[in-house]
Design a protein around this motif. Structure first.
Motif, PDB file in Angstrom:
ATOM      1  N   ASN A 198      36.214  37.562  45.504  1.00 21.88           N
ATOM      2  CA  ASN A 198      35.023  38.353  44.861  1.00 21.88           C
ATOM      3  C   ASN A 198      35.314  38.691  43.653  1.00 21.88           C
ATOM      4  O   ASN A 198      34.584  38.514  42.478  1.00 21.88           O
ATOM      5  CB  ASN A 198      34.771  39.249  45.720  1.00 21.88           C
ATOM      6  CG  ASN A 198      33.421  39.838  45.299  1.00 21.88           C
ATOM      7  OD1 ASN A 198      32.435  39.311  44.908  1.00 21.88           O
ATOM      8  ND2 ASN A 198      33.329  41.369  45.290  1.00 21.88           N
ATOM      9  N   ILE A 199      36.414  39.266  43.176  1.00 23.31           N
ATOM     10  CA  ILE A 199      36.971  40.031  41.941  1.00 23.31           C
ATOM     11  C   ILE A 199      38.479  39.541  41.524  1.00 23.31           C
ATOM     12  O   ILE A 199      39.296  39.841  42.273  1.00 23.31           O
ATOM     13  CB  ILE A 199      36.555  41.496  41.672  1.00 23.31           C
ATOM     14  CG1 ILE A 199      35.110  41.714  42.212  1.00 23.31           C
ATOM     15  CG2 ILE A 199      37.100  41.932  40.492  1.00 23.31           C
ATOM     16  CD1 ILE A 199      34.784  43.146  42.044  1.00 23.31           C
ATOM     17  N   PHE A 253      35.394  35.470  38.671  1.00 26.57           N
ATOM     18  CA  PHE A 253      34.490  36.831  38.438  1.00 26.57           C
ATOM     19  C   PHE A 253      35.503  38.163  38.311  1.00 26.57           C
ATOM     20  O   PHE A 253      36.250  38.624  39.204  1.00 26.57           O
ATOM     21  CB  PHE A 253      33.434  37.329  39.491  1.00 26.57           C
ATOM     22  CG  PHE A 253      32.462  38.360  39.067  1.00 26.57           C
ATOM     23  CD1 PHE A 253      31.525  37.973  39.081  1.00 26.57           C
ATOM     24  CD2 PHE A 253      33.050  39.762  39.114  1.00 26.57           C
ATOM     25  CE1 PHE A 253      30.419  39.075  38.518  1.00 26.57           C
ATOM     26  CE2 PHE A 253      31.820  40.673  38.958  1.00 26.57           C
ATOM     27  CZ  PHE A 253      30.602  40.517  38.656  1.00 26.57           C
ATOM     28  N   LYS A 292      36.329  41.758  36.674  1.00 25.53           N
ATOM     29  CA  LYS A 292      35.610  43.003  36.504  1.00 25.53           C
ATOM     30  C   LYS A 292      36.241  43.795  35.244  1.00 25.53           C
ATOM     31  O   LYS A 292      37.715  44.033  35.194  1.00 25.53           O
ATOM     32  CB  LYS A 292      35.873  43.871  37.727  1.00 25.53           C
ATOM     33  CG  LYS A 292      34.813  45.144  37.451  1.00 25.53           C
ATOM     34  CD  LYS A 292      33.847  45.082  38.728  1.00 25.53           C
ATOM     35  CE  LYS A 292      32.881  46.320  38.535  1.00 25.53           C
ATOM     36  NZ  LYS A 292      31.839  46.487  39.768  1.00 25.53           N
ATOM     37  N   ARG A 311      30.643  44.145  42.321  1.00 23.11           N
ATOM     38  CA  ARG A 311      30.356  43.272  41.381  1.00 23.11           C
ATOM     39  C   ARG A 311      29.200  43.828  40.150  1.00 23.11           C
ATOM     40  O   ARG A 311      29.233  43.502  39.080  1.00 23.11           O
ATOM     41  CB  ARG A 311      29.644  41.870  41.541  1.00 23.11           C
ATOM     42  CG  ARG A 311      30.571  40.784  42.089  1.00 23.11           C
ATOM     43  CD  ARG A 311      30.039  39.499  42.448  1.00 23.11           C
ATOM     44  NE  ARG A 311      31.017  38.775  42.861  1.00 23.11           N
ATOM     45  CZ  ARG A 311      31.155  37.409  42.682  1.00 23.11           C
ATOM     46  NH1 ARG A 311      30.228  37.011  41.737  1.00 23.11           N
ATOM     47  NH2 ARG A 311      32.153  36.642  43.015  1.00 23.11           N
TER      48      ARG A 311
END
Lengths: 327, 327
Positions: A148-149, A324, A326, B22
């Motif tokens: 996800n990150i 992705f 952050k 996110r």
């Protein structure tokens, strides 16, 4: 598939052999080497019969190709006119030119111009290969899909130079004196590996990240004793290969690190680690052949390039994954 | 990104949590469970404050979403109407429904109808996840890029069921009597892993191969002694997990083999081997978390789905690699 080959050196010839294995038709082969111009490519490749295509210096011989594989040099400024001539013939082109894999870094003006010309002629141009092009950029990006990150990507490729072709061995300066080697590297007489920064930028570009800083460094690896490896004899103190890296920083943190080691007797593997906020996954391979890998990646992309949109594309334009981060 | 969630069970909730990390906005959450309908999703997720979105049974609550993540069931016939309702609202949809990852195999009629409806409404629909969707299909396909001609693809995923959520443990029948287990599997009361054939077909489809035969098999793994693993106590003779495989044959040769092992105490890894005509490469990982991996793959695809062409797409429609098999 009707394929043309621009540059009939060691990679171009391997492209020809492998394309024939696929059942593709070679419609033309271009080179500047007087020793092969006019010769049938079947003879050059050691086929039992003539193939019916002779090496030419005239790019227009490629006009019937669905796609051209371009394999001449690592630097876009040296090959820009060659690729432009293909674009102007309206032929989709895949090139092994390392710096074309992310040309906006070293050659932003040429990259923008080439993109414009490709769009004008409705042609797709893409630079790829095994590295840069796949192992240290496209594949690490794909391997971020289960995250996800992402916090950091670390990838390394290690290969045994004793198993590679002669021109590669020369490129990395095996047997040279280390000082002479560093001088040759500084003066551009030796290149070592080309494409650390390109791979770093491919990853950053896919992630939509503006990096604060990109570093590249390369240094010789020195024999600590007299060695005989494969066909190579090297004395203590001589160069047995190179190691280098490319790194990308964001907010003063190294978020991308790509390493390449190529020396006599090195273990062969790739290792890719993706570090996410909650977990990390490390993938390790048994090692991917360099030249054959490059040719395969190029042929696999050539196989679909007619379906891609026009312009100067990057590998990251055609894969659907975007790490992705952050920040 | 404004995301809607259809199905607010364990995966839907994890989607919500990770989407919030996110910085995405959750615009709606749909479920049929009376116990959560009308509740604020922040409360359900254990956030400190209410989020401002309550679980609803009305799909029209998702109308403002750029994309909907659909996570309800494994079988397309059960979820067809749910997905159709999203399509008719004109919302791009990514679903974790395993059989939707290659729906033309088990549900050819529904797949064709769904594709038609998606095209009519200009909407993209795609089924994906960690497996099927990534580890045993998309990733092996990508790993064929350095091969000119592929002979065989073998991939295996092994995971320790003691580290997974309760519903997964129930799905694979841990602690059951083996005969009772096989009966439940035959009657569809237990599913085990769903998606062996879907992954096989994804690879074959990318390669453009018509397979002669596809096989799937799944069987329990039995404790050979009383065991305590993590929170689990299992007696000798009881089920500790499953193993299964999917295979694809062409010209009587097995050219695709995908294995999945999930049992208490299993080693965690993925292993992907691509065998080419001239060399083979084996990749092995330290293991990818299942639920979080699924959610990440889904969010990463959700992130780009608005840019894809309309229709019912497959992962293989959006990756640029096609394994070249010679036959």
């Amino acid at each position: 598939m009707r394929i043309g080959i621009y540059g009939f050196g060691s990679i171009g010839r391997l492209v020809a052999r492998e394309a024939v294995k696929r059942g593709w038709e070679i419609v033309g082969a271009i080179d500047i080497d007087e020793k092969i111009i006019g010769k049938d490519i079947g003879e050059i490749l050691g086929f039992e019969e003539k193939y019916g295509v002779v090496v030419s210096r005239d790019v227009e011989e490629l006009i019937d190709a669905d796609v051209v594989v371009h394999a001449t040099s690592s630097y876009l400024d040296k090959v820009y006119d060659q690729i432009l001539s293909l674009v102007r013939l309206g032929i989709d082109t895949v090139s092994t030119c390392e710096t074309l894999s992310y040309p906006y870094y070293r050659y932003p003006v040429l990259a923008r111009k080439l993109n414009e010309e490709a769009l004008r002629y409705g042609v797709t141009v893409l630079g790829t290969g095994i590295n840069p092009g796949f192992l240290l950029d496209t594949l690490p990006i794909v391997l971020t899909a289960p995250f996800n990150i992402v916090e950091k990507i670390v990838a390394k490729r290690s290969l045994d130079a004793s198993k590679r072709r002669k021109s590669f061995v020369e490129k990395i300066g095996i047997g040279m004196d280390p000082e002479e080697y560093m001088k040759a590297l500084r003066e551009g007489k030796l290149t070592g590996h080309v494409g650390y920064a390109e791979s770093v930028y491919l990853i950053a570009d896919a992630a939509g990240i503006h990096l604060d800083k990109v570093e590249e460094r390369q240094e010789p690896i020195i024999a600590d004793k007299d060695m005989i490896i494969g066909e190579f004899k090297v004395r203590k103190g001589e160069v047995i290969g190179i190691k280098g890296y490319g790194t990308g920083y964001k907010n003063r943190k190294e978020i991308i690190r790509l390493e390449f080691h190529a020396y006599l007797g090195a273990k062969e593997y790739e290792e890719i680690m993706v570090i996410g906020t909650d977990y990390e996954v490390r993938w390790r391979s048994t090692g991917t052949p360099g030249d054959q890998g490059t040719v395969a990646v190029v042929l696999n992309i050539a196989n679909i390039i007619n379906d891609l949109s026009p312009g100067l594309l990057l590998m990251t334009d055609i894969i659907p994954f975007k790490p992705f981060f952050k920040h």
